[in-house]
Design an enzyme around this catalytic site. Structure first.
Site, PDB file in Angstrom:
ATOM      1  N   TYR A  74     -11.797  -8.974   1.592  1.00  0.00           N
ATOM      2  CA  TYR A  74     -10.597  -8.161   1.322  1.00  0.00           C
ATOM      3  C   TYR A  74     -10.890  -7.026   0.326  1.00  0.00           C
ATOM      4  O   TYR A  74     -10.532  -5.867   0.550  1.00  0.00           O
ATOM      5  CB  TYR A  74      -9.466  -9.065   0.808  1.00  0.00           C
ATOM      6  N   SER A 116      -5.151  -0.025   0.703  1.00  0.00           N
ATOM      7  CA  SER A 116      -4.331  -0.756   1.680  1.00  0.00           C
ATOM      8  C   SER A 116      -4.264  -0.110   3.065  1.00  0.00           C
ATOM      9  O   SER A 116      -3.781  -0.745   4.000  1.00  0.00           O
ATOM     10  CB  SER A 116      -2.913  -0.925   1.154  1.00  0.00           C
ATOM     11  N   VAL A 166      -3.241   2.376  -2.688  1.00  0.00           N
ATOM     12  CA  VAL A 166      -3.180   2.765  -4.105  1.00  0.00           C
ATOM     13  C   VAL A 166      -4.297   3.732  -4.519  1.00  0.00           C
ATOM     14  O   VAL A 166      -4.323   4.188  -5.653  1.00  0.00           O
ATOM     15  CB  VAL A 166      -3.155   1.558  -5.085  1.00  0.00           C
ATOM     16  N   LYS A 179      -5.698  -2.102   5.840  1.00  0.00           N
ATOM     17  CA  LYS A 179      -4.988  -3.234   6.454  1.00  0.00           C
ATOM     18  C   LYS A 179      -4.624  -2.941   7.909  1.00  0.00           C
ATOM     19  O   LYS A 179      -4.426  -3.864   8.696  1.00  0.00           O
ATOM     20  CB  LYS A 179      -3.735  -3.560   5.629  1.00  0.00           C
ATOM     21  N   TYR A 218       5.491  -0.567   1.779  1.00  0.00           N
ATOM     22  CA  TYR A 218       5.999  -1.612   0.879  1.00  0.00           C
ATOM     23  C   TYR A 218       7.493  -1.472   0.672  1.00  0.00           C
ATOM     24  O   TYR A 218       8.222  -1.244   1.620  1.00  0.00           O
ATOM     25  CB  TYR A 218       5.228  -1.602  -0.450  1.00  0.00           C
TER      26      TYR A 218
HETATM   27  N1  GLN Z   1      -6.776  -3.465  -3.191  1.00  0.00           N
HETATM   28  C1  GLN Z   1      -5.422  -3.246  -3.580  1.00  0.00           C
HETATM   29  C2  GLN Z   1      -4.786  -4.549  -4.018  1.00  0.00           C
HETATM   30  O1  GLN Z   1      -5.010  -5.529  -3.386  1.00  0.00           O
HETATM   31  C3  GLN Z   1      -4.662  -2.644  -2.439  1.00  0.00           C
HETATM   32  C4  GLN Z   1      -3.220  -2.404  -2.788  1.00  0.00           C
HETATM   33  C5  GLN Z   1      -2.660  -1.164  -2.194  1.00  0.00           C
HETATM   34  O2  GLN Z   1      -3.361  -0.233  -1.814  1.00  0.00           O
HETATM   35  N2  GLN Z   1      -1.368  -1.093  -2.181  1.00  0.00           N
HETATM   36  O3  GLN Z   1      -4.073  -4.633  -4.986  1.00  0.00           O
END
Ligand code: GLN
Length: 306
Positions: free
Chosen positions: A190, A65, A260, A68, A242
């Site tokens: 994505y 993430s 993650v 992003k 988050y």
């Molecule tokens: N690729 C992961 C997902 O879409 C990214 C989530 C994350 O890093 N929080 O679930």
């Protein structure tokens, strides 16, 4: 007297060692489940061009993430305020992959960093750029000044196989008319952006523009405008971790973005960036030892944005 960043991160590395066993690596993406949870790396990059590293700071990992932020920086630059018709700017108070809020709020994701919002940003990115995937990779390579950065095809394929929640979110967005491109295409870009493989050293370098009002302090290239940099930092502060954004602000006191894969990058505007990697996660999906390492960093440097 100047701060001895090297001594500080060496000390932090020793102090977080007992925490490395306490989190859990992400298993919902099978390729990530195999990562050794005891890895730990940290990198600090000052806007004067000094880099300090410790542990596995040069090791490549899946940025997930954290990617992003890169797509958002591009899309904000291209679309300006029109973007905010499709995605909000409030903390979600929900897990990053939650579906429920999207229905209550009629298909407009709370912010660009939860998965639903990031899918909309990726959709915008595809709309704005031909060959979106390679354009994104080129952008990230330029920000990090590292031409070797690439997607990890195994991680991307692994997430595609098991990414049912993201597929659900994308279909849901599409049903509300908030996805212009085909669901398959948006998910493909994505999953690839999330699979980008970078090190702490790369990430700290790549985020320097956010510590320097949108301009890469080492090449003097404008990555985005100063207002955008300020706003991206604000969004990272409120939504970058988050449903742990409040905890991160309280304990660390810097804008940050987690993934993650176990990475977290934080920005001290006007001074430096700091990236940390420890793959074992807490309940919210943020690096457990990484959170602590950044908390100790602002404690030992006696600095935060507050
Ligand atoms: N690729 C992961 C997902 O879409 C990214 C989530 C994350 O890093 N929080 O679930």
């Amino acid at each position: 007297m100047s701060t001895d960043y090297q001594a500080i991160i060496n000390r932090i590395k020793d102090e977080v060692k007992p925490l490395l066993t306490q989190g859990k690596v992400a298993t919902y993406i099978p390729a990530l489940a195999r990562i050794n949870p005891y890895r730990f790396g940290m990198a600090v990059y000052t806007i004067n061009g000094e880099l300090f590293t410790c542990g596995d700071a040069q090791e490549y990992f899946s940025i997930q993430s954290i990617s992003k932020v890169f797509t958002l920086a591009r899309v904000m630059d291209r679309l300006g305020d029109a973007l905010w018709d499709r995605v909000g700017r409030e903390a979600s108070g929900n897990p990053f992959n939650s579906l429920v809020q999207l229905e209550y709020e009629n298909g407009k994701p709370r912010n660009p960093f939860i998965n639903a919002g990031a899918l909309v940003i990726t959709d915008c990115f595809i709309q704005e750029e031909q060959n979106a995937m390679s354009k994104l990779r080129d952008f990230v390579r330029a920000c990090a000044a590292n031409p070797n950065i690439d997607f990890d095809e195994e991680v991307a394929a692994s997430e595609k196989l098991t990414g049912h929640r993201n597929a659900a979110l994308a279909n849901f967005l599409k049903s509300y008319g908030n996805l212009i491109n085909e669901v398959e295409e948006v998910l493909d870009v994505y999953f690839h952006q999330c699979s980008l493989s970078m090190s702490c050293a790369d990430l700290s370098r790549a985020f320097l523009f956010l510590a320097n009002a949108g301009t890469d302090p080492l090449t003097c290239a404008a990555v985005c405008g100063p207002r955008q940099a300020k706003r991206i930092n604000a969004l990272m502060q409120t939504c970058g971790l988050y449903d742990e954004g409040g905890e991160f602000a309280y304990r660390v006191g810097l804008p940050g973005k987690s993934g993650v894969g176990g990475g977290i990058v934080a920005v001290m505007p006007g001074e430096l960036t700091v990236a940390v990697w420890s793959p074992a996660l807490n309940q919210a999906g943020n690096s457990l030892a990484g959170m602590k390492a950044l908390e100790l960093f602002t404690t030992y440097t006696a600095r935060s944005i507050f």
